[in-house]
Design an enzyme around this catalytic site. Structure first.
Site, PDB file in Angstrom:
ATOM      1  N   ASN A   1     -26.806 -37.120  26.769  1.00 10.13           N
ATOM      2  CA  ASN A   1     -27.403 -35.783  26.835  1.00 10.13           C
ATOM      3  C   ASN A   1     -27.060 -34.985  25.585  1.00 10.13           C
ATOM      4  OD1 ASN A   1     -24.794 -35.793  28.038  1.00 10.13           O
ATOM      5  ND2 ASN A   1     -25.228 -34.029  29.312  1.00 10.13           N
TER       6      ASN A   1
ATOM      7  N   GLU B   1     -27.257 -31.084  24.392  1.00 12.77           N
ATOM      8  CA  GLU B   1     -27.511 -29.694  24.784  1.00 12.77           C
ATOM      9  C   GLU B   1     -27.789 -28.826  23.565  1.00 12.77           C
ATOM     10  OE1 GLU B   1     -24.180 -28.700  27.331  1.00 12.77           O
ATOM     11  OE2 GLU B   1     -25.016 -29.931  28.957  1.00 12.77           O
TER      12      GLU B   1
ATOM     13  N   CYS C   1     -31.694 -34.382  28.708  1.00 11.41           N
ATOM     14  CA  CYS C   1     -30.898 -35.296  29.535  1.00 11.41           C
ATOM     15  C   CYS C   1     -30.700 -36.638  28.820  1.00 11.41           C
ATOM     16  CB  CYS C   1     -31.613 -35.563  30.857  1.00 11.41           C
ATOM     17  SG  CYS C   1     -31.561 -34.195  32.024  1.00 11.41           S
TER      18      CYS C   1
ATOM     19  N   GLU D   1     -31.173 -39.580  30.017  1.00 10.11           N
ATOM     20  CA  GLU D   1     -32.283 -40.497  30.281  1.00 10.11           C
ATOM     21  C   GLU D   1     -33.448 -40.214  29.338  1.00 10.11           C
ATOM     22  OE1 GLU D   1     -30.602 -38.627  32.389  1.00 10.11           O
ATOM     23  OE2 GLU D   1     -30.436 -39.517  34.377  1.00 10.11           O
TER      24      GLU D   1
ATOM     25  N   CYS E   1     -32.226 -36.336  37.288  1.00 14.64           N
ATOM     26  CA  CYS E   1     -32.898 -35.114  37.752  1.00 14.64           C
ATOM     27  C   CYS E   1     -34.377 -35.427  38.027  1.00 14.64           C
ATOM     28  CB  CYS E   1     -32.768 -34.020  36.700  1.00 14.64           C
ATOM     29  SG  CYS E   1     -33.831 -34.240  35.266  1.00 14.64           S
TER      30      CYS E   1
ATOM     31  N   CYS F   1     -36.442 -36.419  35.008  1.00 14.35           N
ATOM     32  CA  CYS F   1     -36.136 -37.752  34.462  1.00 14.35           C
ATOM     33  C   CYS F   1     -36.627 -38.862  35.389  1.00 14.35           C
ATOM     34  CB  CYS F   1     -34.644 -37.873  34.179  1.00 14.35           C
ATOM     35  SG  CYS F   1     -34.186 -36.961  32.691  1.00 14.35           S
TER      36      CYS F   1
HETATM   37  N1  THU Z   1     -27.863 -34.475  32.924  1.00 16.47           N
HETATM   38  C1  THU Z   1     -28.278 -35.661  32.406  1.00 16.47           C
HETATM   39  O1  THU Z   1     -28.205 -35.893  31.186  1.00 16.47           O
HETATM   40  N2  THU Z   1     -28.769 -36.586  33.253  1.00 16.47           N
HETATM   41  C2  THU Z   1     -28.782 -36.467  34.601  1.00 16.47           C
HETATM   42  O2  THU Z   1     -29.180 -37.418  35.268  1.00 16.47           O
HETATM   43  C3  THU Z   1     -28.335 -35.219  35.240  1.00 16.47           C
HETATM   44  C4  THU Z   1     -27.930 -34.131  34.326  1.00 16.47           C
HETATM   45  C5  THU Z   1     -27.281 -33.488  31.995  1.00 16.47           C
HETATM   46  C6  THU Z   1     -28.103 -32.275  31.685  1.00 16.47           C
HETATM   47  C7  THU Z   1     -27.026 -31.322  31.195  1.00 16.47           C
HETATM   48  O3  THU Z   1     -26.774 -31.564  29.812  1.00 16.47           O
HETATM   49  C8  THU Z   1     -25.802 -31.713  31.982  1.00 16.47           C
HETATM   50  O4  THU Z   1     -26.054 -33.005  32.496  1.00 16.47           O
HETATM   51  C9  THU Z   1     -25.469 -30.764  33.113  1.00 16.47           C
HETATM   52  O5  THU Z   1     -26.566 -30.543  33.910  1.00 16.47           O
END
Ligand code: THU
Length: 133
Positions: free
Chosen positions: A45, A47, A56, A58, A89, A92
């Site tokens: 991920n 940000e 994310c 994925e 999520c 994704c």
């Molecule tokens: N996140 C992912 O990268 N993948 C997931 O399957 C769930 C959430 C990330 C998004 C964000 O950067 C952090 O987790 C907190 O939500």
């Protein structure tokens, strides 16, 4: 062992998870995909200070998959942070739907190991995919 490729995928997801750019949530996620030729493609991920622009793990891995010339996902490992399930999520799940068939196993893990496996169909029932067009 869950599958012959699980351990390889788990290790790859763990390594890329450490590279996550998560100054806001501090919640690192790593994803690893097995491609149709048994290659592994990973993503973490990423940000952003403008929070909605975050990506994310994925989604990063899907960008890498396509950029590397692949178009099929056969198996997925996602490693989140902490002990609770880190399941993909909603967005994704739909992204995975584009490149994975409904029977593809999605292994949800933490850094210690496996927590749960679900198929894409279990995570995204009655889904809309490329063949619905
Ligand atoms: N996140 C992912 O990268 N993948 C997931 O399957 C769930 C959430 C990330 C998004 C964000 O950067 C952090 O987790 C907190 O939500």
């Amino acid at each position: 062992m869950i599958s012959e490729n699980y351990n390889r995928l788990f290790e790859a997801a763990k390594i890329v998870r450490d590279k996550a750019h998560v100054p806001y949530s501090r919640f690192k996620v790593g994803a690893a995909f097995l491609t149709d030729d048994n290659s592994i493609v990973v993503g973490c991920n990423v940000e952003n200070a403008a929070y909605p622009q975050s990506q994310c793990a994925e989604a990063t891995a899907i960008g890498n998959l396509v950029s590397q010339g692949f178009s099929k996902i056969k198996e997925v490992v996602v490693i989140g942070s902490g002990n609770l399930l880190c399941s993909p999520c909603g967005g994704c799940r739909q992204r995975l739907r584009e490149f994975a068939s409904l029977d593809v196993p999605i292994h949800m893990c933490n850094s210690e190991g496996h927590l749960k496996t679900s198929t894409l169909e279990e995570l995204l029932p009655d889904s809309f995919g490329p063949e619905n067009l």
